[in-house]
Design a protein around this motif. Structure first.
Motif, short mmCIF file in Angstrom:
data_model
loop_
_atom_site.label_atom_id
_atom_site.label_comp_id
_atom_site.label_asym_id
_atom_site.label_seq_id
_atom_site.Cartn_x
_atom_site.Cartn_y
_atom_site.Cartn_z
N LEU A 71 57.02 17.48 64.60
CA LEU A 71 55.25 17.37 65.45
C LEU A 71 54.51 19.10 65.87
O LEU A 71 55.39 20.19 65.77
CB LEU A 71 55.78 17.05 67.24
CG LEU A 71 54.64 16.37 67.41
CD1 LEU A 71 54.14 14.61 67.79
CD2 LEU A 71 55.32 16.16 69.11
N GLU A 74 49.18 21.20 66.56
CA GLU A 74 47.57 20.38 66.89
C GLU A 74 48.12 18.93 67.55
O GLU A 74 47.26 19.03 67.69
CB GLU A 74 46.87 20.33 65.51
CG GLU A 74 46.85 22.22 65.02
CD GLU A 74 47.78 22.69 64.81
OE1 GLU A 74 47.37 23.68 63.78
OE2 GLU A 74 48.44 21.82 64.13
N GLN A 75 49.36 18.30 66.55
CA GLN A 75 49.34 16.72 67.59
C GLN A 75 49.38 17.20 69.12
O GLN A 75 49.40 16.50 69.11
CB GLN A 75 50.80 16.78 67.06
CG GLN A 75 50.27 16.30 65.32
CD GLN A 75 51.34 14.99 64.78
OE1 GLN A 75 52.77 16.67 64.60
NE2 GLN A 75 51.46 14.22 63.78
N LYS A 76 50.28 18.78 69.22
CA LYS A 76 50.90 18.23 71.05
C LYS A 76 49.42 18.84 71.56
O LYS A 76 49.35 18.51 72.61
CB LYS A 76 51.84 19.27 70.82
CG LYS A 76 52.89 19.11 69.88
CD LYS A 76 54.42 19.58 70.55
CE LYS A 76 55.66 19.76 69.76
NZ LYS A 76 56.81 20.24 70.50
N THR A 79 47.50 16.01 72.12
CA THR A 79 47.74 14.96 73.00
C THR A 79 47.58 15.53 74.51
O THR A 79 47.07 14.99 75.25
CB THR A 79 49.41 14.59 73.24
OG1 THR A 79 49.64 13.99 71.98
CG2 THR A 79 50.34 13.72 73.89
#
Length: 243
Positions: A71, A74-76, A79
């Protein structure tokens, strides 16, 4: 379409802006207060809403986050923004949050690793002040630039406000772009900019050229943003240099 925004004032608990910001039309620094008269300050004002997350929430829940093998950071960040972002119509709140963001990103702890000769704590303060005001600039989620103030072009604005020579402005530009080139600082930037509802997008195309940047929401199309910046940049910079 131009919109109406009432004059506003922010009082920072732990900082007083340099009084030379009074050189910028529509902006007044008086002691701990920084006030803006929107009609005189902004070059373009077509929105009155900004995406923000409380800095305390970012500090406790986002700054400690680590990227994992499955993960990306940037995905975290995306979110986290989706879970916590809200819209404020109070530009003073935007400035208060932005000061927390940029006083963190340009803190003295970074001085030994910047690799830019001659940079001091005073220069980092300049970067933090200018960047705080850039937080009022806005790119809508369709890529249109809807809010522009003088601080967008931080190099030219810093030259006017702080009486800087060209070598110093170039050095500050290098430090600014170090947040993109230095991986540790880039990671900090991704995390901290969630407080302003997105990520920092640089206006420069390939090399540092003092075109500034803006915090844009993830997913914002960049083609329209870059086209508009190219179209109006020279006129806006000329206005800043005339102050």
């Amino acid at each position: 379409m131009t919109v109406t925004l009432a004059p506003f004032t922010v009082n920072l608990v732990d900082h007083r802006f340099d009084p030379r910001w009074n050189r910028i039309p529509g902006l007044e620094v008086k002691g701990a207060s920084l006030s803006i008269e929107p009609d005189d300050y902004f070059f373009r004002l077509e929105s009155t809403g900004w995406r923000v997350i409380d800095w305390d929430t970012v500090t406790t829940e986002m700054l400690p986050v680590e990227e994992s093998s499955d993960l990306a950071l940037e995905q975290k960040a995306l979110t986290f923004i989706s879970d916590h972002v809200r819209t404020t119509h109070d530009p003073a709140e935007v400035l208060a949050i932005a000061w927390n963001v940029y006083s963190y990103l340009f803190r003295e702890e970074h001085l030994p690793t910047l690799d830019v000769p001659g940079i001091t704590a005073e220069h980092l303060r300049i970067l933090a002040e200018v960047s705080t005001l850039t937080a009022l600039n806005k790119v809508d989620q369709d890529g249109r630039i809807s809010i522009v103030g003088p601080a967008w072009f931080f190099g030219d604005t810093a030259r006017v406000v702080y009486d800087l020579d060209e070598p110093t402005v170039q050095a500050l530009d290098e430090v600014f772009h170090g947040g993109l080139f230095n991986e540790n600082r880039r990671i900090e930037s991704v995390k901290a900019h969630t407080a302003l509802g997105g990520r920092l997008v640089h206006g420069c195309q390939s090399t540092p050229s003092q075109k500034g940047g803006v915090v844009a929401a993830y997913g914002t199309p960049m083609d329209r943003f870059r086209d508009e910046l190219a179209q109006f940049r020279d006129a806006w910079i000329t206005a800043v240099r005339s102050f």
